[in-house]
Design an enzyme around this catalytic site. Structure first.
Site, PDB file in Angstrom:
ATOM      1  N   ARG A  60      -8.406  -0.831   4.107  1.00 51.96           N
ATOM      2  CA  ARG A  60      -7.519   0.195   3.549  1.00 51.96           C
ATOM      3  C   ARG A  60      -6.168  -0.389   3.155  1.00 51.96           C
ATOM      4  NH1 ARG A  60      -6.501   4.807   7.324  1.00 51.96           N
ATOM      5  NH2 ARG A  60      -5.337   5.384   5.475  1.00 51.96           N
ATOM      6  N   CYS A  86      -5.118   7.339   9.494  1.00 54.42           N
ATOM      7  CA  CYS A  86      -5.135   6.699  10.807  1.00 54.42           C
ATOM      8  C   CYS A  86      -4.839   7.732  11.897  1.00 54.42           C
ATOM      9  CB  CYS A  86      -4.089   5.585  10.865  1.00 54.42           C
ATOM     10  SG  CYS A  86      -4.538   4.164   9.881  1.00 54.42           S
ATOM     11  N   ASP A 137       4.861   0.629  12.046  1.00 50.66           N
ATOM     12  CA  ASP A 137       3.650  -0.046  11.548  1.00 50.66           C
ATOM     13  C   ASP A 137       3.567  -1.507  11.990  1.00 50.66           C
ATOM     14  OD1 ASP A 137       2.933   2.285  10.378  1.00 50.66           O
ATOM     15  OD2 ASP A 137       3.495   1.715   8.342  1.00 50.66           O
ATOM     16  N   LYS A 194       0.837  -1.218   0.000  1.00 52.29           N
ATOM     17  CA  LYS A 194       0.000   0.000   0.000  1.00 52.29           C
ATOM     18  C   LYS A 194       0.863   1.257   0.000  1.00 52.29           C
ATOM     19  CE  LYS A 194      -1.686   1.585   4.039  1.00 52.29           C
ATOM     20  NZ  LYS A 194      -1.438   2.995   4.354  1.00 52.29           N
ATOM     21  N   ASN A 195       1.854   1.275   0.903  1.00 53.91           N
ATOM     22  CA  ASN A 195       2.617   2.517   1.053  1.00 53.91           C
ATOM     23  C   ASN A 195       3.598   2.753  -0.090  1.00 53.91           C
ATOM     24  OD1 ASN A 195       1.135   3.047   3.272  1.00 53.91           O
ATOM     25  ND2 ASN A 195       2.712   2.487   4.766  1.00 53.91           N
ATOM     26  N   ASP A 212       3.997  20.262   8.364  1.00 58.07           N
ATOM     27  CA  ASP A 212       4.877  21.431   8.267  1.00 58.07           C
ATOM     28  C   ASP A 212       6.113  21.168   7.409  1.00 58.07           C
ATOM     29  OD1 ASP A 212       5.452  19.629  10.350  1.00 58.07           O
ATOM     30  OD2 ASP A 212       6.757  21.061  11.361  1.00 58.07           O
ATOM     31  N   LEU A 213       6.649  19.956   7.470  1.00 57.15           N
ATOM     32  CA  LEU A 213       7.877  19.673   6.708  1.00 57.15           C
ATOM     33  C   LEU A 213       7.601  19.690   5.201  1.00 57.15           C
ATOM     34  CD1 LEU A 213       9.255  16.789   8.968  1.00 57.15           C
ATOM     35  CD2 LEU A 213      10.061  19.153   8.884  1.00 57.15           C
ATOM     36  N   ARG A 267      -0.449  14.684  13.385  1.00 54.33           N
ATOM     37  CA  ARG A 267       0.339  14.355  12.181  1.00 54.33           C
ATOM     38  C   ARG A 267       0.471  15.621  11.333  1.00 54.33           C
ATOM     39  NH1 ARG A 267      -1.728   8.684   9.719  1.00 54.33           N
ATOM     40  NH2 ARG A 267       0.300   8.737   8.703  1.00 54.33           N
ATOM     41  N   PRO A 268       1.356  16.539  11.760  1.00 49.61           N
ATOM     42  CA  PRO A 268       1.487  17.806  11.034  1.00 49.61           C
ATOM     43  C   PRO A 268       2.057  17.591   9.640  1.00 49.61           C
ATOM     44  CG  PRO A 268       3.213  17.608  12.695  1.00 49.61           C
ATOM     45  CD  PRO A 268       2.321  16.422  12.872  1.00 49.61           C
ATOM     46  N   ARG A 328      -4.525   9.877   4.629  1.00 51.37           N
ATOM     47  CA  ARG A 328      -3.367  10.742   4.831  1.00 51.37           C
ATOM     48  C   ARG A 328      -2.641  11.003   3.511  1.00 51.37           C
ATOM     49  NH1 ARG A 328      -0.475  14.080   8.297  1.00 51.37           N
ATOM     50  NH2 ARG A 328       1.711  13.861   7.834  1.00 51.37           N
TER      51      ARG A 328
HETATM   52  C1  EPZ Z   1       4.039   7.011   6.371  1.00 50.75           C
HETATM   53  O1  EPZ Z   1       3.221   8.006   6.984  1.00 50.75           O
HETATM   54  C2  EPZ Z   1       3.168   5.782   6.239  1.00 50.75           C
HETATM   55  N1  EPZ Z   1       2.010   6.096   5.410  1.00 50.75           N
HETATM   56  C3  EPZ Z   1       2.736   5.305   7.616  1.00 50.75           C
HETATM   57  O2  EPZ Z   1       2.008   4.105   7.465  1.00 50.75           O
HETATM   58  C4  EPZ Z   1       3.976   5.028   8.455  1.00 50.75           C
HETATM   59  O3  EPZ Z   1       3.583   4.700   9.774  1.00 50.75           O
HETATM   60  C5  EPZ Z   1       4.869   6.270   8.511  1.00 50.75           C
HETATM   61  O4  EPZ Z   1       5.182   6.702   7.154  1.00 50.75           O
HETATM   62  C6  EPZ Z   1       6.182   6.048   9.253  1.00 50.75           C
HETATM   63  O5  EPZ Z   1       6.876   4.980   8.670  1.00 50.75           O
HETATM   64  C7  EPZ Z   1       2.121   6.058   4.079  1.00 50.75           C
HETATM   65  O6  EPZ Z   1       3.171   5.793   3.514  1.00 50.75           O
HETATM   66  C8  EPZ Z   1       0.891   6.359   3.288  1.00 50.75           C
HETATM   67  P1  EPZ Z   1       5.945  10.500   8.429  1.00 50.75           P
HETATM   68  P2  EPZ Z   1       3.674   9.529   7.000  1.00 50.75           P
HETATM   69  O7  EPZ Z   1       5.707  11.757   7.687  1.00 50.75           O
HETATM   70  O8  EPZ Z   1       4.304   9.868   5.718  1.00 50.75           O
HETATM   71  C9  EPZ Z   1       6.161  13.688  11.979  1.00 50.75           C
HETATM   72  C10 EPZ Z   1       0.182   2.644   7.733  1.00 50.75           C
HETATM   73  O9  EPZ Z   1      -0.361   2.050   8.694  1.00 50.75           O
HETATM   74  N2  EPZ Z   1       5.994  14.699  10.909  1.00 50.75           N
HETATM   75  O10 EPZ Z   1       7.233   9.790   8.268  1.00 50.75           O
HETATM   76  O11 EPZ Z   1       2.526  10.308   7.464  1.00 50.75           O
HETATM   77  C11 EPZ Z   1       4.844  12.923  12.208  1.00 50.75           C
HETATM   78  O12 EPZ Z   1       3.983  13.633  13.051  1.00 50.75           O
HETATM   79  C12 EPZ Z   1       0.623   4.084   7.875  1.00 50.75           C
HETATM   80  O13 EPZ Z   1       0.341   2.128   6.632  1.00 50.75           O
HETATM   81  C13 EPZ Z   1       6.092  16.041  11.214  1.00 50.75           C
HETATM   82  O14 EPZ Z   1       6.340  16.420  12.373  1.00 50.75           O
HETATM   83  O15 EPZ Z   1       4.772   9.469   8.157  1.00 50.75           O
HETATM   84  C14 EPZ Z   1       5.333  11.628  12.797  1.00 50.75           C
HETATM   85  O16 EPZ Z   1       5.543  11.777  14.181  1.00 50.75           O
HETATM   86  C15 EPZ Z   1       0.302   4.680   9.205  1.00 50.75           C
HETATM   87  N3  EPZ Z   1       5.912  16.963  10.223  1.00 50.75           N
HETATM   88  C16 EPZ Z   1       6.679  11.409  12.102  1.00 50.75           C
HETATM   89  O17 EPZ Z   1       7.054  12.682  11.562  1.00 50.75           O
HETATM   90  C17 EPZ Z   1       5.641  16.584   8.940  1.00 50.75           C
HETATM   91  O18 EPZ Z   1       5.500  17.477   8.089  1.00 50.75           O
HETATM   92  C18 EPZ Z   1       6.636  10.384  10.965  1.00 50.75           C
HETATM   93  O19 EPZ Z   1       5.698  10.787   9.975  1.00 50.75           O
HETATM   94  C19 EPZ Z   1       5.544  15.222   8.622  1.00 50.75           C
HETATM   95  C20 EPZ Z   1       5.720  14.290   9.636  1.00 50.75           C
END
Ligand code: EPZ
Length: 416
Positions: A396, A116, A304, A22-23, A124-125, A121-122, A92
């Site tokens: 999903r 989820c 995950d 999926k991802n 900002d980055l 889940r900001p 997301r």
């Molecule tokens: C991806 O989510 C995956 N989703 C998630 O899988 C997975 O848990 C996650 O990466 C971590 O491996 C998809 O690929 C669709 P992140 P993503 O941005 O991109 C913080 C599943 O069950 N952050 O790496 O949303 C955030 O709050 C899902 O399949 C910021 O602070 O993850 C978190 O604490 C759930 N600012 C951390 O980084 C930002 O702008 C990791 O988030 C972005 C993120």
């Protein structure tokens, strides 16, 4: 939406093919917008998140042809840059359309993404990086409005945290930017590698090495064909199910390389794992040993897989500890596992799991996708009958979870 009725403890046996990830496929679908030719994908899992992404792509004016596990996406006629609130709130990864839409059409109107609930889940980055590349972005509580009147410019970007989604958005935006983008501290999850492989197949110039990713912007990209790789978390789900039911299964196309950290943990737990001609074979060892594990960005133990690990450790012969470091609120699963007899205490971002000899059937609710999969696994290992509600989360990310587990001998049915 389905619920699942499960009669547990039947040992799972047999061989199984792991579905596409999926991802991986979700960012790949967003990336299709970067070119105006046809992109063909194979190994596409049948998931509600995939259907939602395809609906978004069609609403943007593109054409989609769908086979059982194949897709052809033709984005030649893309004529809109706006996603609806409903589509964004469903998942997301709707935010992954931001970079490609800016690159392709010069504007993007999105709503803040759903998905989820794992704590805040900001985004900002994503926003800071795209602004550095020349986008003007206004974010309110609800909406994200972005334009880049002069196109996107290559830039040097250092991420404060290796966010998977932000890395994907930057990679895609940079492919159509003017000049070179250099990205430091990017995420290196296997799904990022798959996105890079697709972008390269579309003609993008991307170099990875020396702790950075360099993307040389192109004027246009072209069509291509790619196959989506196997899902490492689905593979881990199947392995967890083999362990809690004291079964033995072979994963035919297991993404072994992407699973190094989880396989090390399963080895420490005492699982008997071997690579055989057909793939990876796994069965329980003499007992499940307790372990201490922390989640971390790749190549660490994946967040995950945390809920699934808690399920396995619920049956360990002693006390384990699991620390969640990626998301701030990912332990709703603990309360549900307790309903099946698990002994888990959560303090802040740490769970202490006192192994019990046996889980027992009960009624539980999936609170998110991976928690849902973990509850199905727990119910498969529990004595008696269980009902797992909240199947919409599971749809999903898991294709035909009932058919897959039944083919391995599980007693599981879908009820409405
Ligand atoms: C991806 O989510 C995956 N989703 C998630 O899988 C997975 O848990 C996650 O990466 C971590 O491996 C998809 O690929 C669709 P992140 P993503 O941005 O991109 C913080 C599943 O069950 N952050 O790496 O949303 C955030 O709050 C899902 O399949 C910021 O602070 O993850 C978190 O604490 C759930 N600012 C951390 O980084 C930002 O702008 C990791 O988030 C972005 C993120």
């Amino acid at each position: 939406m389905p619920d699942y009725k499960i009669r547990g403890t039947a040992p799972l046996r047999g061989s199984v093919l792991v579905q596409g990830a999926k991802n991986s496929v979700l960012p790949m679908l967003a990336a299709c917008l970067l070119c105006s030719e046809k992109v063909q994908l194979s190994g596409v899992p049948q998931l509600s998140d995939v259907s939602n992404s395809l609906r978004i792509i069609e609403k943007l004016g593109c054409r989609v042809r769908r086979g059982v596990h194949t897709l052809e996406v033709d984005t030649q006629a893309v004529c809109y840059s706006t996603l609806t609130a409903e589509d964004c709130r469903k998942m997301r990864s709707s935010v992954l359309f931001l970079g490609p839409l800016l690159g392709r059409t010069g504007r993007a109107e999105l709503y803040c993404p759903g998905g989820c609930v794992l704590g805040p889940r900001p985004i900002d980055l994503h926003i800071e990086a795209l602004c550095k590349m020349g986008a003007e972005i206004e974010v309110t509580d609800e909406r994200i409005s972005a334009v880049c009147p002069d196109g996107l410019q290559g830039s040097e970007i250092t991420l404060r945290y290796p966010s998977v989604g932000a890395t994907e958005n930057i990679l895609m935006a940079a492919c159509l930017a003017k000049g070179r983008t250099v990205l430091y501290n990017s995420a290196v999850e296997p799904e990022i590698g798959e996105l890079i492989a697709l972008l390269r197949a579309m003609g993008a110039f991307i170099e990875v090495g020396g702790g950075r990713v360099c993307i040389e912007g192109s004027e246009r990209l072209h069509g291509c064909h790619r196959t989506v790789g196997a899902d490492r978390i689905v593979a881990f789900t199947l392995m967890a199910a083999a362990l809690v039911t004291d079964g033995e299964i072979t994963l035919c196309n297991c993404p072994v390389q992407a699973l190094q950290a989880p396989l090390r943990v399963l080895g420490d737990i005492g699982a008997d794992i071997s690579l055989c001609g057909e793939g990876l074979r796994i069965r329980r060892g003499t007992k499940i040993y307790p372990v201490n594990v922390s989640s971390a960005p790749y190549p660490g133990f994946p967040t995950d897989a945390g809920a699934l690990l808690l399920t396995i450790l619920s049956l360990a012969s002693g006390r384990s500890r699991y620390e969640e470091t990626v998301f701030s609120d990912r332990f709703a699963i603990a309360e549900q596992l307790r309903r099946l007899g698990a002994d888990i205490e959560v303090k802040n971002n740490c769970a202490v799991i006192n192994g019990v000899p046996q889980l027992c059937g009960g009624t539980v609710r999936a609170t998110d996708l991976r928690a849902g999969a973990a509850l199905i696994v727990a119910a498969l290992g529990a004595q008696g009958e269980s009902t797992v509600c909240g199947g919409e989360h599971i749809l999903r990310g898991y294709e035909d979870i009932v058919g897959v587990f039944r083919s391995l001998g599980a007693e599981i049915t879908e009820i409405n």
